[in-house]
Design a protein around this motif. Sequence first.
Motif, PDB file in Angstrom:
ATOM      1  N   LYS A 109      23.197-100.200 -10.369  1.00  0.00           N
ATOM      2  CA  LYS A 109      22.202-100.124 -11.440  1.00  0.00           C
ATOM      3  C   LYS A 109      21.031 -99.252 -11.007  1.00  0.00           C
ATOM      4  O   LYS A 109      20.596 -98.354 -11.750  1.00  0.00           O
ATOM      5  CB  LYS A 109      21.697-101.514 -11.810  1.00  0.00           C
ATOM      6  CG  LYS A 109      20.594-101.484 -12.864  1.00  0.00           C
ATOM      7  CD  LYS A 109      20.047-102.870 -13.165  1.00  0.00           C
ATOM      8  CE  LYS A 109      18.900-102.786 -14.178  1.00  0.00           C
ATOM      9  NZ  LYS A 109      18.332-104.118 -14.490  1.00  0.00           N
ATOM     10  N   MET A 110      20.506 -99.479  -9.796  1.00  0.00           N
ATOM     11  CA  MET A 110      19.389 -98.681  -9.301  1.00  0.00           C
ATOM     12  C   MET A 110      19.762 -97.210  -9.195  1.00  0.00           C
ATOM     13  O   MET A 110      18.981 -96.323  -9.553  1.00  0.00           O
ATOM     14  CB  MET A 110      18.923 -99.215  -7.941  1.00  0.00           C
ATOM     15  CG  MET A 110      18.245-100.554  -8.006  1.00  0.00           C
ATOM     16  SD  MET A 110      17.454-101.020  -6.425  1.00  0.00           S
ATOM     17  CE  MET A 110      18.893-101.248  -5.391  1.00  0.00           C
ATOM     18  N   ALA A 111      20.969 -96.942  -8.704  1.00  0.00           N
ATOM     19  CA  ALA A 111      21.409 -95.559  -8.527  1.00  0.00           C
ATOM     20  C   ALA A 111      21.540 -94.834  -9.866  1.00  0.00           C
ATOM     21  O   ALA A 111      21.126 -93.676  -9.999  1.00  0.00           O
ATOM     22  CB  ALA A 111      22.741 -95.529  -7.780  1.00  0.00           C
ATOM     23  N   ASP A 116      18.721 -91.094 -13.858  1.00  0.00           N
ATOM     24  CA  ASP A 116      18.407 -90.980 -15.283  1.00  0.00           C
ATOM     25  C   ASP A 116      19.663 -90.846 -16.137  1.00  0.00           C
ATOM     26  O   ASP A 116      19.724 -90.036 -17.068  1.00  0.00           O
ATOM     27  CB  ASP A 116      17.468 -89.794 -15.524  1.00  0.00           C
ATOM     28  CG  ASP A 116      16.756 -89.881 -16.882  1.00  0.00           C
ATOM     29  OD1 ASP A 116      16.609 -91.010 -17.391  1.00  0.00           O
ATOM     30  OD2 ASP A 116      16.364 -88.837 -17.416  1.00  0.00           O
ATOM     31  N   ILE A 117      20.674 -91.651 -15.809  1.00  0.00           N
ATOM     32  CA  ILE A 117      21.909 -91.662 -16.583  1.00  0.00           C
ATOM     33  C   ILE A 117      21.757 -92.635 -17.755  1.00  0.00           C
ATOM     34  O   ILE A 117      21.337 -93.779 -17.570  1.00  0.00           O
ATOM     35  CB  ILE A 117      23.102 -92.103 -15.717  1.00  0.00           C
ATOM     36  CG1 ILE A 117      23.265 -91.161 -14.510  1.00  0.00           C
ATOM     37  CG2 ILE A 117      24.382 -92.146 -16.533  1.00  0.00           C
ATOM     38  CD1 ILE A 117      23.587 -89.738 -14.865  1.00  0.00           C
ATOM     39  N   GLU A 140      27.688-102.051 -18.165  1.00  0.00           N
ATOM     40  CA  GLU A 140      27.474-100.663 -18.583  1.00  0.00           C
ATOM     41  C   GLU A 140      27.239 -99.734 -17.398  1.00  0.00           C
ATOM     42  O   GLU A 140      27.619 -98.557 -17.437  1.00  0.00           O
ATOM     43  CB  GLU A 140      26.310-100.562 -19.560  1.00  0.00           C
ATOM     44  CG  GLU A 140      24.944-100.879 -18.988  1.00  0.00           C
ATOM     45  CD  GLU A 140      23.859-100.804 -20.053  1.00  0.00           C
ATOM     46  OE1 GLU A 140      22.998 -99.916 -19.952  1.00  0.00           O
ATOM     47  OE2 GLU A 140      23.895-101.634 -20.991  1.00  0.00           O
ATOM     48  N   TYR A 141      26.636-100.255 -16.329  1.00  0.00           N
ATOM     49  CA  TYR A 141      26.371 -99.419 -15.155  1.00  0.00           C
ATOM     50  C   TYR A 141      27.661 -99.106 -14.410  1.00  0.00           C
ATOM     51  O   TYR A 141      27.895 -97.967 -13.970  1.00  0.00           O
ATOM     52  CB  TYR A 141      25.372-100.112 -14.236  1.00  0.00           C
ATOM     53  CG  TYR A 141      24.068-100.457 -14.921  1.00  0.00           C
ATOM     54  CD1 TYR A 141      23.136 -99.467 -15.218  1.00  0.00           C
ATOM     55  CD2 TYR A 141      23.789-101.766 -15.312  1.00  0.00           C
ATOM     56  CE1 TYR A 141      21.957 -99.769 -15.870  1.00  0.00           C
ATOM     57  CE2 TYR A 141      22.612-102.084 -15.964  1.00  0.00           C
ATOM     58  CZ  TYR A 141      21.701-101.080 -16.249  1.00  0.00           C
ATOM     59  OH  TYR A 141      20.540-101.392 -16.906  1.00  0.00           O
ATOM     60  N   VAL A 173      25.753 -89.768  -3.238  1.00  0.00           N
ATOM     61  CA  VAL A 173      26.163 -88.370  -3.092  1.00  0.00           C
ATOM     62  C   VAL A 173      27.078 -87.958  -4.236  1.00  0.00           C
ATOM     63  O   VAL A 173      26.938 -86.874  -4.809  1.00  0.00           O
ATOM     64  CB  VAL A 173      26.840 -88.145  -1.728  1.00  0.00           C
ATOM     65  CG1 VAL A 173      27.470 -86.753  -1.664  1.00  0.00           C
ATOM     66  CG2 VAL A 173      25.824 -88.309  -0.601  1.00  0.00           C
ATOM     67  N   ARG A 174      28.024 -88.800  -4.591  1.00  0.00           N
ATOM     68  CA  ARG A 174      28.915 -88.479  -5.714  1.00  0.00           C
ATOM     69  C   ARG A 174      28.125 -88.340  -7.002  1.00  0.00           C
ATOM     70  O   ARG A 174      28.383 -87.444  -7.808  1.00  0.00           O
ATOM     71  CB  ARG A 174      29.976 -89.564  -5.860  1.00  0.00           C
ATOM     72  CG  ARG A 174      31.051 -89.566  -4.785  1.00  0.00           C
ATOM     73  CD  ARG A 174      32.062 -90.662  -5.049  1.00  0.00           C
ATOM     74  NE  ARG A 174      33.140 -90.663  -4.069  1.00  0.00           N
ATOM     75  CZ  ARG A 174      34.135 -91.544  -4.063  1.00  0.00           C
ATOM     76  NH1 ARG A 174      34.187 -92.486  -4.995  1.00  0.00           N
ATOM     77  NH2 ARG A 174      35.074 -91.492  -3.144  1.00  0.00           N
ATOM     78  N   LEU A 175      27.169 -89.215  -7.192  1.00  0.00           N
ATOM     79  CA  LEU A 175      26.364 -89.184  -8.414  1.00  0.00           C
ATOM     80  C   LEU A 175      25.538 -87.910  -8.499  1.00  0.00           C
ATOM     81  O   LEU A 175      25.291 -87.382  -9.592  1.00  0.00           O
ATOM     82  CB  LEU A 175      25.454 -90.414  -8.448  1.00  0.00           C
ATOM     83  CG  LEU A 175      24.695 -90.710  -9.750  1.00  0.00           C
ATOM     84  CD1 LEU A 175      25.665 -90.867 -10.909  1.00  0.00           C
ATOM     85  CD2 LEU A 175      23.860 -91.965  -9.586  1.00  0.00           C
ATOM     86  N   SER A 176      25.119 -87.381  -7.370  1.00  0.00           N
ATOM     87  CA  SER A 176      24.301 -86.161  -7.352  1.00  0.00           C
ATOM     88  C   SER A 176      25.108 -84.915  -7.681  1.00  0.00           C
ATOM     89  O   SER A 176      24.544 -83.893  -8.081  1.00  0.00           O
ATOM     90  CB  SER A 176      23.658 -85.986  -5.970  1.00  0.00           C
ATOM     91  OG  SER A 176      24.629 -85.582  -5.007  1.00  0.00           O
TER      92      SER A 176
END
Length: 242
Positions: A109-111, A116-117, A140-141, A173-176
Amino acid sequence: NDDTLYGWTNEGQGEYTFAINTEDDDTFMLVVDVEDFNEYGIQVTDFDQEVQSYKVQLTPQTGCNSPFLDLDYHWAQTAVELLYCRGIIEGDTTSYGINKGVTRAEFIKMAMMNADINTAKYENKDVPFGDVDEDEWYYEYIAAAYSLDVIDEDDQYYPDGEITRVEALTLLVRLSGMEGDETSTRFSDVDASDWYAATVRLATDYEVVEGYPDNTFQPDRKLSRSEAAVMINNAYNAWYQD
């Protein structure tokens, strides 16, 4: 010998040097007090003849004050306060619980919020995890992370299990969207053949993680709430801040 602090030298760009004469095992609290910024304290210890460097990030006095009373002069204080003021973490109590663990659901959730997803648009997406119920607050997260290929397909996600350092870092890292192929690291416990070596190297290069004083990364160690806050905030500074 008596402890003696010698004069400060302003090196510019927010950098200062000073010399101190003390016993090797002494520990001091270095307090940084700059106008228009919140006061910050950092422990200074393990003195020797070599020059040591301490980097601090100050939070501006914006009128946003966290309710947490267990942060004063803690090394994660700035990160926690910045995340609170950005709405990434909430403050229903006066304790942040800096040494407690972080669940996989809490961290994801924090990530996602840190990046800002808009996770609301994924709340009706299917996930393969048998232990992730649609009625849970974290659905949802996790659904967003799965849809964006941030987490892998599996039978279970273990949302209430505590996340490890390497799991958390891999998610960030994947999210970035960043990719790296260099697998050498400075950590004695991260071999170039480890599946996460490139991720650790990339995150280290971007100053998202630093490791421990004994030159280890400890990938399988459970992530603490203080470490999570610093890692999340560092990722924001590295990849999302305008």
